[in-house]
Design a protein around this motif. Structure first.
Motif, PDB file in Angstrom:
ATOM      1  N   ALA A  78      52.147  53.454  43.651  1.00  0.00           N
ATOM      2  CA  ALA A  78      51.493  52.324  44.316  1.00  0.00           C
ATOM      3  C   ALA A  78      50.723  51.528  43.264  1.00  0.00           C
ATOM      4  N   ALA A  79      49.845  50.681  43.723  1.00  0.00           N
ATOM      5  CA  ALA A  79      49.016  49.906  42.796  1.00  0.00           C
ATOM      6  C   ALA A  79      48.280  50.852  41.860  1.00  0.00           C
ATOM      7  N   ALA A  80      48.102  50.428  40.638  1.00  0.00           N
ATOM      8  CA  ALA A  80      47.517  51.291  39.605  1.00  0.00           C
ATOM      9  C   ALA A  80      46.101  51.734  39.925  1.00  0.00           C
ATOM     10  N   ASN A  81      45.383  50.995  40.772  1.00  0.00           N
ATOM     11  CA  ASN A  81      44.009  51.363  41.073  1.00  0.00           C
ATOM     12  C   ASN A  81      43.893  52.333  42.255  1.00  0.00           C
ATOM     13  N   LEU A  82      45.003  52.778  42.804  1.00  0.00           N
ATOM     14  CA  LEU A  82      44.992  53.728  43.910  1.00  0.00           C
ATOM     15  C   LEU A  82      45.370  55.115  43.412  1.00  0.00           C
ATOM     16  N   ALA A  83      44.720  56.119  43.973  1.00  0.00           N
ATOM     17  CA  ALA A  83      45.061  57.502  43.641  1.00  0.00           C
ATOM     18  C   ALA A  83      46.223  57.909  44.543  1.00  0.00           C
ATOM     19  N   ASP A  84      47.434  57.718  44.046  1.00  0.00           N
ATOM     20  CA  ASP A  84      48.621  58.014  44.832  1.00  0.00           C
ATOM     21  C   ASP A  84      49.683  58.601  43.919  1.00  0.00           C
ATOM     22  N   ILE A  85      50.729  59.124  44.508  1.00  0.00           N
ATOM     23  CA  ILE A  85      51.788  59.786  43.759  1.00  0.00           C
ATOM     24  C   ILE A  85      52.338  58.859  42.678  1.00  0.00           C
ATOM     25  N   GLY A  86      52.462  59.418  41.474  1.00  0.00           N
ATOM     26  CA  GLY A  86      52.972  58.669  40.347  1.00  0.00           C
ATOM     27  C   GLY A  86      51.897  58.019  39.500  1.00  0.00           C
ATOM     28  N   ASN A  87      50.674  57.946  40.010  1.00  0.00           N
ATOM     29  CA  ASN A  87      49.578  57.339  39.251  1.00  0.00           C
ATOM     30  C   ASN A  87      48.730  58.419  38.594  1.00  0.00           C
ATOM     31  N   TRP A  88      47.952  58.001  37.621  1.00  0.00           N
ATOM     32  CA  TRP A  88      47.082  58.911  36.879  1.00  0.00           C
ATOM     33  C   TRP A  88      45.663  58.795  37.403  1.00  0.00           C
ATOM     34  N   VAL A  89      44.982  59.934  37.514  1.00  0.00           N
ATOM     35  CA  VAL A  89      43.578  59.960  37.933  1.00  0.00           C
ATOM     36  C   VAL A  89      42.771  60.730  36.897  1.00  0.00           C
ATOM     37  N   THR A  90      41.538  60.312  36.699  1.00  0.00           N
ATOM     38  CA  THR A  90      40.625  61.019  35.811  1.00  0.00           C
ATOM     39  C   THR A  90      39.519  61.604  36.664  1.00  0.00           C
ATOM     40  N   LEU A  91      39.323  62.897  36.557  1.00  0.00           N
ATOM     41  CA  LEU A  91      38.309  63.598  37.345  1.00  0.00           C
ATOM     42  C   LEU A  91      37.245  64.152  36.414  1.00  0.00           C
ATOM     43  N   GLU A  92      36.003  64.012  36.817  1.00  0.00           N
ATOM     44  CA  GLU A  92      34.901  64.575  36.055  1.00  0.00           C
ATOM     45  C   GLU A  92      34.388  65.793  36.802  1.00  0.00           C
ATOM     46  N   PHE A  93      34.241  66.880  36.092  1.00  0.00           N
ATOM     47  CA  PHE A  93      33.766  68.124  36.679  1.00  0.00           C
ATOM     48  C   PHE A  93      32.281  68.280  36.373  1.00  0.00           C
ATOM     49  N   ASP A  94      31.477  68.425  37.426  1.00  0.00           N
ATOM     50  CA  ASP A  94      30.025  68.450  37.280  1.00  0.00           C
ATOM     51  C   ASP A  94      29.497  69.664  36.525  1.00  0.00           C
ATOM     52  N   ASP A  95      30.197  70.783  36.596  1.00  0.00           N
ATOM     53  CA  ASP A  95      29.656  71.990  35.978  1.00  0.00           C
ATOM     54  C   ASP A  95      29.555  71.886  34.461  1.00  0.00           C
ATOM     55  N   ASP A  96      30.485  71.212  33.822  1.00  0.00           N
ATOM     56  CA  ASP A  96      30.434  71.080  32.361  1.00  0.00           C
ATOM     57  C   ASP A  96      30.611  69.638  31.879  1.00  0.00           C
ATOM     58  N   GLN A  97      30.580  68.689  32.791  1.00  0.00           N
ATOM     59  CA  GLN A  97      30.731  67.262  32.482  1.00  0.00           C
ATOM     60  C   GLN A  97      32.036  66.961  31.755  1.00  0.00           C
ATOM     61  N   ASP A  98      33.020  67.809  31.964  1.00  0.00           N
ATOM     62  CA  ASP A  98      34.326  67.652  31.335  1.00  0.00           C
ATOM     63  C   ASP A  98      35.170  66.701  32.177  1.00  0.00           C
ATOM     64  N   GLU A  99      35.921  65.839  31.526  1.00  0.00           N
ATOM     65  CA  GLU A  99      36.836  64.940  32.212  1.00  0.00           C
ATOM     66  C   GLU A  99      38.270  65.333  31.877  1.00  0.00           C
ATOM     67  N   ASP A 100      39.094  65.384  32.901  1.00  0.00           N
ATOM     68  CA  ASP A 100      40.514  65.658  32.720  1.00  0.00           C
ATOM     69  C   ASP A 100      41.315  64.583  33.435  1.00  0.00           C
ATOM     70  N   THR A 101      42.433  64.218  32.865  1.00  0.00           N
ATOM     71  CA  THR A 101      43.307  63.214  33.452  1.00  0.00           C
ATOM     72  C   THR A 101      44.590  63.882  33.912  1.00  0.00           C
ATOM     73  N   TYR A 102      44.992  63.578  35.144  1.00  0.00           N
ATOM     74  CA  TYR A 102      46.174  64.182  35.752  1.00  0.00           C
ATOM     75  C   TYR A 102      47.078  63.098  36.333  1.00  0.00           C
ATOM     76  N   GLU A 103      48.366  63.415  36.364  1.00  0.00           N
ATOM     77  CA  GLU A 103      49.306  62.566  37.088  1.00  0.00           C
ATOM     78  C   GLU A 103      49.498  63.191  38.458  1.00  0.00           C
ATOM     79  N   LEU A 104      49.303  62.400  39.511  1.00  0.00           N
ATOM     80  CA  LEU A 104      49.524  62.900  40.868  1.00  0.00           C
ATOM     81  C   LEU A 104      51.027  62.906  41.139  1.00  0.00           C
ATOM     82  N   VAL A 105      51.543  64.065  41.516  1.00  0.00           N
ATOM     83  CA  VAL A 105      52.979  64.222  41.721  1.00  0.00           C
ATOM     84  C   VAL A 105      53.224  64.980  43.025  1.00  0.00           C
ATOM     85  N   GLY A 106      54.471  65.006  43.438  1.00  0.00           N
ATOM     86  CA  GLY A 106      54.847  65.771  44.617  1.00  0.00           C
ATOM     87  C   GLY A 106      54.834  67.260  44.318  1.00  0.00           C
ATOM     88  N   PRO A 107      54.818  68.085  45.346  1.00  0.00           N
ATOM     89  CA  PRO A 107      54.743  69.533  45.155  1.00  0.00           C
ATOM     90  C   PRO A 107      55.902  70.109  44.347  1.00  0.00           C
TER      91      PRO A 107
END
Length: 141
Positions: A78-107
């Motif tokens: 979908a549009a690049a600014n939506l968290a949907d299948i095929g797009n990349w999202v960056t998540l920040e984890f509060d416990d260690d302030q670590d950021e990881d980037t993932y591609e949302l994909v089907g199961p």
């Protein structure tokens, strides 16, 4: 009732490539089985048992991949600014302030790479939810 699963175009291409690779090595596996069978008594023939097991695993994987491909619903991003299948999202984890980037994909393609996140996983569902846009979104994962 047939259940279709979402997959990215790249994920479908990877599945088809794996099928082609497995089909390419299948004749060698059949030849190994025939050579092992020619050695004699099959009940005490370890080479025959191993070759038969390898061929059975290969054919099982081919059946599994065929089913995945047959019931795949190719979803374009979908549009690049939506968290949907095929797009990349960056998540920040509060416990260690670590950021990881993932591609949302089907199961079906979640295990195809290190940075792939299934949309039906708890973290994948959270990344698609509206509450993640709040300032201090929390989830129990």
């Amino acid at each position: 009732m047939v259940t279709y699963h979402e997959i990215t175009p790249a994920g479908l291409a990877n599945l088809k490539q794996e099928v082609a690779d497995l089909k390419a090595i299948r004749p060698a596996k059949i030849k190994n089985l025939a050579e092992a069978a020619a050695l004699g008594d099959r009940s005490e023939n370890a080479e025959y048992s191993a070759a038969k097991r390898e061929l059975r695993q290969l054919e099982g994987r081919l059946r599994y991949l065929d089913k995945l491909i047959r019931y795949a619903k190719v979803t374009t991003p979908a549009a690049a600014n939506l968290a949907d299948i095929g797009n990349w999202v960056t998540l920040e984890f509060d416990d260690d302030q670590d950021e990881d980037t993932y591609e949302l994909v089907g199961p079906a393609e979640a295990g195809m790479g290190a940075a792939k996140l299934a949309i039906n996983s708890p973290l994948g569902e959270f990344s698609r939810s509206e509450e993640r846009f709040s300032r201090n979104a929390e989830t129990d994962l």
